[in-house]
Scaffold this motif. Structure first.
Motif, mmCIF file in Angstrom:
data_model
loop_
_atom_site.group_PDB
_atom_site.id
_atom_site.type_symbol
_atom_site.label_atom_id
_atom_site.label_comp_id
_atom_site.label_asym_id
_atom_site.label_seq_id
_atom_site.Cartn_x
_atom_site.Cartn_y
_atom_site.Cartn_z
ATOM 1 N N ALA A 256 -2.012 -4.246 -4.694
ATOM 2 C CA ALA A 256 -1.391 -4.559 -3.458
ATOM 3 C C ALA A 256 -1.849 -6.302 -3.299
ATOM 4 O O ALA A 256 -1.134 -6.869 -2.511
ATOM 5 C CB ALA A 256 -1.845 -3.938 -2.296
ATOM 6 N N ARG A 257 -3.075 -6.409 -3.451
ATOM 7 C CA ARG A 257 -3.519 -7.574 -3.046
ATOM 8 C C ARG A 257 -3.067 -8.901 -3.820
ATOM 9 O O ARG A 257 -2.686 -10.135 -3.383
ATOM 10 C CB ARG A 257 -5.323 -7.771 -3.325
ATOM 11 N N ILE A 258 -2.661 -8.473 -5.383
ATOM 12 C CA ILE A 258 -2.205 -9.533 -6.012
ATOM 13 C C ILE A 258 -0.901 -9.861 -5.713
ATOM 14 O O ILE A 258 -0.192 -10.890 -5.515
ATOM 15 C CB ILE A 258 -2.348 -9.008 -7.518
ATOM 16 N N GLY A 259 -0.060 -8.657 -5.376
ATOM 17 C CA GLY A 259 1.285 -8.782 -5.132
ATOM 18 C C GLY A 259 1.631 -9.285 -3.865
ATOM 19 O O GLY A 259 2.361 -10.293 -3.693
ATOM 20 N N GLY A 260 0.651 -8.963 -3.064
ATOM 21 C CA GLY A 260 0.760 -9.736 -1.329
ATOM 22 C C GLY A 260 0.351 -11.149 -1.680
ATOM 23 O O GLY A 260 1.105 -12.026 -0.737
ATOM 24 N N ALA A 261 -0.511 -11.644 -2.506
ATOM 25 C CA ALA A 261 -0.900 -13.209 -2.600
ATOM 26 C C ALA A 261 0.402 -13.694 -3.174
ATOM 27 O O ALA A 261 0.560 -14.924 -2.498
ATOM 28 C CB ALA A 261 -2.134 -13.170 -3.423
ATOM 29 N N GLY A 286 0.527 -4.250 1.952
ATOM 30 C CA GLY A 286 -0.152 -3.175 1.165
ATOM 31 C C GLY A 286 0.731 -2.759 0.107
ATOM 32 O O GLY A 286 1.426 -3.515 -0.728
ATOM 33 N N MET A 287 0.940 -1.569 -0.266
ATOM 34 C CA MET A 287 1.664 -0.903 -1.332
ATOM 35 C C MET A 287 3.039 -0.794 -1.075
ATOM 36 O O MET A 287 4.066 -0.432 -1.921
ATOM 37 C CB MET A 287 0.962 0.361 -1.879
ATOM 38 N N ASP A 288 3.471 -1.086 0.162
ATOM 39 C CA ASP A 288 4.864 -1.038 0.579
ATOM 40 C C ASP A 288 5.709 -2.085 0.343
ATOM 41 O O ASP A 288 6.882 -2.076 0.761
ATOM 42 C CB ASP A 288 4.835 -0.628 2.170
ATOM 43 N N VAL A 332 -7.731 -17.814 1.393
ATOM 44 C CA VAL A 332 -7.147 -17.176 2.561
ATOM 45 C C VAL A 332 -5.897 -16.446 2.162
ATOM 46 O O VAL A 332 -5.170 -15.926 2.999
ATOM 47 C CB VAL A 332 -6.839 -17.831 3.896
ATOM 48 N N ILE A 333 -5.748 -16.678 0.775
ATOM 49 C CA ILE A 333 -4.420 -15.898 0.259
ATOM 50 C C ILE A 333 -4.366 -14.347 0.072
ATOM 51 O O ILE A 333 -3.374 -13.753 -0.072
ATOM 52 C CB ILE A 333 -4.029 -16.438 -1.053
#
Length: 538
Positions: A256-261, A286-288, A332-333
């Motif tokens: 989720a962090r990588i996708g969100g970034a 998140g995972m959504d 801050v990504i």
């Protein structure tokens, strides 16, 4: 005579450019002098902070260098807020005035820093004007708590300017100035840890210092600055952990962090061109996060990075601008997730400059390649600046008070449980209790695990004298967030009212174990130990 005439012309150009930048900034932000404080964080930084409320004192300055209050070591920011308190007597207008003036100073610095670095006053002025009027900067200027942004950027830009002087003169004294500017920038906001890497990017373009034999020397001269940045980074991680700001991998998984970034990088790039629907808080997906959005963002990110690198010899400014944006945003990504936000307008205060540089110099390059593009290019640039000015003026109005800001954010975002809870708290503070209950319930309908919303309902129930109901709400908050100190304190206060003194005493001891400085918990526990069990709900 010719040199004197040239100097006079240059001075007139600088005066005209500075006047236009000042008019643009004041045209947007003068309205902020009538704005209130925002309930979100302004209490932590100003209105409910006794050290800041006392103004600029020797005790306050000592505290600023010793505290990690709020999850950061930012002594310069604290001192500047204390100075405002002393100068303006606590009125919100004074804090807003300082933020506005710092933004103006930063806009002028963009011009003064870029012009000698790039040898183009005209393009540097266009860049500074876009920087001055861009809507992504409204949050940093209109939010008193974001004094961190406008202050760190001021010294960040001074550091870049000092680096340009060092490269030009080769006098090592300038390295000390860079180090000092870097320290002050970090002491205002730790996002400045990107400074040594930004200087390396500027070595590539516009300074053209890169060559195989020189890369090692370029890195070595920045090691002292990089080590200082590393130290500040470690302090920040410690402070964020201390204040439970850093999210665990259970809360926000690595995927989720990588996708969100990656998604955030794409979002920031898009908003730099089309800055509509901006708000104070964007929940982390998140995972959504829909797979197609993650894939599209990933393709865009990879394509942009690949193309800028592929054409680096023809358009080095575009490569430098893109990587300036990437590197400046990296702290801050969200790879190290602090807080619950997925993105924030304020994070773009300095990184936006990289995109501006890339776009402005590329536009000029295209016009020089084809003369027929000159008139439409100039017209498009002027229209874009006017567009940004109008949007920023309108966006700034949404920051006039907390309820207006939160209502606007809910209009432009989806499933924003945090802002429903923020709005509920603001409504409750203003006595609009039924509306507050509705907002808390909306927050819980989106995210039943949100402890602050349960806590808010508990406080309202206790204030109505419904202590059993309030205790149950506090238990719900603790079920989802066991370390929610205020919910534990609220439960203890409700138990006192219900006559369960033993349970209340145990919970008050837990509160003090988690937060030894919790004054109210200490007073109530002492009262119970003295044999008094009457209610003391504030």
């Amino acid at each position: 005579m010719e040199n004197s005439q040239t100097a006079r012309t240059r001075l007139n150009m600088h005066i005209a450019a500075g006047t236009l930048l000042a008019a643009a900034v004041l045209g947007i932000y003068a309205q902020s002098l009538g704005f209130d404080f925002i309930d979100l964080d302004d209490g932590v930084y100003v209105t409910q902070n006794p050290m800041v409320q006392a103004g600029l004192t020797a005790q306050g300055v000592a505290w600023a260098f010793q505290t990690l209050h709020g999850g950061f070591w930012i002594p310069l920011t604290w001192i500047s807020l204390m100075a405002d308190q002393s100068l303006f007597g606590g009125g919100a207008w004074g804090f807003h005035l300082t933020n506005m003036l710092l933004h103006l100073a930063n806009s002028l610095l963009v011009l003064q820093v870029l012009s000698p670095l790039t040898k183009s006053f005209r393009l540097s002025f266009i860049s500074a004007l876009i920087f001055a009027v861009h809507p992504l900067h409204v949050e940093s200027v209109c939010w008193v708590s974001e004094r961190k942004d406008v202050l760190f950027a001021f010294f960040f830009l001074l550091g870049i300017g000092a680096y340009g002087r060092y490269v030009q003169s080769r006098k090592r004294a300038w390295l000390l100035w860079i180090f000092c500017a870097g320290f002050l920038s970090l002491a205002a906001k730790p996002m400045a840890v990107a400074l040594p890497f930004i200087l390396l990017i500027l070595d590539y373009w516009p300074l053209n210092r890169f060559s195989r034999g020189k890369v090692r020397c370029l890195i070595l001269e920045k090691i002292p600055l990089a080590l200082m940045c590393l130290g500040f980074g470690l302090i920040t991680l410690y402070a964020q952990n201390l204040y439970r700001g850093v999210q665990s991998l259970d809360a926000v998984p690595l995927a989720a962090r990588i996708g969100g970034a990656v998604y955030a990088y794409g979002w920031y790039a898009l908003k730099s061109l089309w800055p509509l629907n901006l708000g104070v808080f964007y929940p982390h997906p998140g995972m959504d996060l829909p797979v197609y959005q993650a894939v599209l963002a990933g393709v865009f990110f990879a394509a942009a990075a690949g193309l800028t690198w592929r054409f680096r010899e023809r358009t080095p400014w575009l490569t430098a601008g893109w990587f300036f944006f990437i590197v400046a945003l990296l702290p801050v990504i969200g790879l190290v997730q602090s807080g619950l936000q997925g993105r924030a307008d304020r994070f773009m205060y300095i990184p936006l400059l990289g995109l501006i540089i890339g776009a402005v110099w590329t536009g000029d390059w295209l016009i020089r390649k084809r003369d027929s593009l000159a008139k439409p290019g100039i017209g498009l640039a002027a229209a874009f600046v006017i567009f940004l000015f109008v949007l920023s003026t309108l966006q700034a109005r949404e920051w006039r008070d907390s309820i207006t800001l939160y209502a606007h954010t809910l209009d432009v975002t989806k499933k924003n449980y945090m802002v429903h809870e923020y709005l509920g708290s603001s409504l409750a503070a203003r006595g609009r209790l039924d509306e507050a209950v509705q907002e808390y319930e909306k927050a819980l309908a989106i995210n039943p695990r949100h402890g602050d919303a349960w806590y808010g309902l508990g406080c309202l129930a206790v204030n109505r004298g419904e202590f059993e109901e309030g205790a149950e709400y506090f238990r719900q908050a603790l079920a989802w967030e066991p370390d929610h100190v205020e919910a534990l304190f609220g439960l203890a206060a409700a138990q006192i009212q219900l006559g369960d003194v033993s349970a209340a005493a145990k919970n008050l001891k837990k509160v003090l174990a988690a937060d030894p400085g919790h004054v109210q918990a200490g007073k109530r526990l002492q009262t119970l130990m003295d044999g008094t069990s009457k209610a003391m709900w504030d």
